[in-house]
Design an enzyme around this catalytic site. Structure first.
Site, short mmCIF file in Angstrom:
data_model
loop_
_atom_site.label_atom_id
_atom_site.label_comp_id
_atom_site.label_asym_id
_atom_site.label_seq_id
_atom_site.Cartn_x
_atom_site.Cartn_y
_atom_site.Cartn_z
CB VAL A 110 -12.50 28.01 -53.54
CG1 VAL A 110 -13.90 28.11 -52.96
CG2 VAL A 110 -11.74 26.84 -52.91
CB THR A 111 -15.90 29.61 -58.16
OG1 THR A 111 -16.99 28.75 -57.84
CG2 THR A 111 -14.99 28.93 -59.19
CE1 TYR A 139 -29.20 29.25 -54.69
CE2 TYR A 139 -30.89 28.00 -53.53
CZ TYR A 139 -29.57 28.40 -53.67
OH TYR A 139 -28.63 27.94 -52.77
CB ALA A 140 -35.44 25.44 -56.48
#
Length: 266
Positions: free
Chosen positions: A14-15, A174-175
């Protein structure tokens, strides 16, 4: 809390496992029997996650900079050595956000977000020498699954965002990267299907994480007014879906984008 998923004997990587959704995913996977490699650029946070997991002694924490191929490869090699096997469950949860007006955003700010959340090759380079973020980690780990002949058990879940589908004011970079993660998920799902590796994507809405805490409270409350459930989600509510998508219970799902939003954005 009990679950129908069973990951006994399986190794998960898991990063972004040091906080937020990534930490909750680690906790759910450990609860359901997986041995977890918690990877984060903040090693102390990753160690704190490991300390919170059930079945102490079955899990490890490693520093990982998802924008650095050597760092990703080193964390994978260390995981294989310590846990005596190759991860067949991968969750790409590492990501950043920068709140900036689109018309005022610098190229440096935009590309910083791209590097971590996706990392596309530099278009001015003649060779693709640095495939990082979600792309890079998936590439390194999936190749390892194939090389070690465990790909038929492989399952990858990428954490995108509802913003990747609907856009998000003040957070256009970000989007944009989360929309790219959605497209990358579908492309990888098509290419990797023949190996047995499934690839799916989760689109959280407003979730109570350290990243949400970076947004002004008034903006969060304004957004929640449009949420049918009238509240932010909890990281555990996303993590339960991630566990389902990783498990055999979702065996006929690949290339899917699954929303966890409280009904927001219909």
């Amino acid at each position: 809390m009990t679950s129908g998923t069973n990951f006994h004997g399986m190794i998960a990587m898991v990063t972004g496992g040091g906080s937020g959704i990534g930490r909750a995913v680690c906790q759910i996977l450990a609860r359901d029997g997986a041995r977890v490699s918690v990877c984060d650029v903040n090693l102390q946070s990753a160690l704190e996650t490991v300390a919170s997991l059930e079945h102490q002694g079955d899990h490890v924490a490693f520093y990982m900079d998802v924008t650095d191929k050597n760092s990703v490869s080193n964390a994978l090699s260390a995981t294989q050595e310590k846990l005596k096997g190759t991860p067949t469950l991968l969750v790409n949860s590492a990501g950043i956000v920068r709140r900036t007006r689109f018309l005022e955003m610098s190229e440096e700010t935009f590309m910083e977000v791209v590097h971590v959340n996706l990392k596309m090759p530099n278009i001015y380079e003649t060779t693709m020498v640095s495939l990082q973020g979600t792309f890079l980690v998936s590439q390194v780990v999936c190749n390892a699954m194939i090389d070690r002949d465990v790909a038929r058990k492989g399952s990858v879940v990428n954490i995108a965002s509802l913003a990747g589908k609907n856009g998000l004011a003040m957070k256009s970079g970000y989007a944009a990267t989360k929309g790219a993660v959605m497209a990358l998920t579908k492309s990888c799902a098509k290419e990797l299907a023949k190996t047995g590796i499934r690839v799916n994507c989760v689109l959280p809405g407003a979730i109570r994480t350290p990243m949400l805490a970076l947004s002004p409270e008034e903006h969060v409350m304004e957004g929640l007014k449009a949420n049918p459930l009238g509240r932010a989600g909890e990281p555990e509510e996303v993590a339960e879906l991630v566990a389902f998508l990783l498990s055999g219970k979702s065996s006929y799902m690949s290339g899917a984008d699954v929303e966890v939003t409280g009904g927001h954005g219909f």
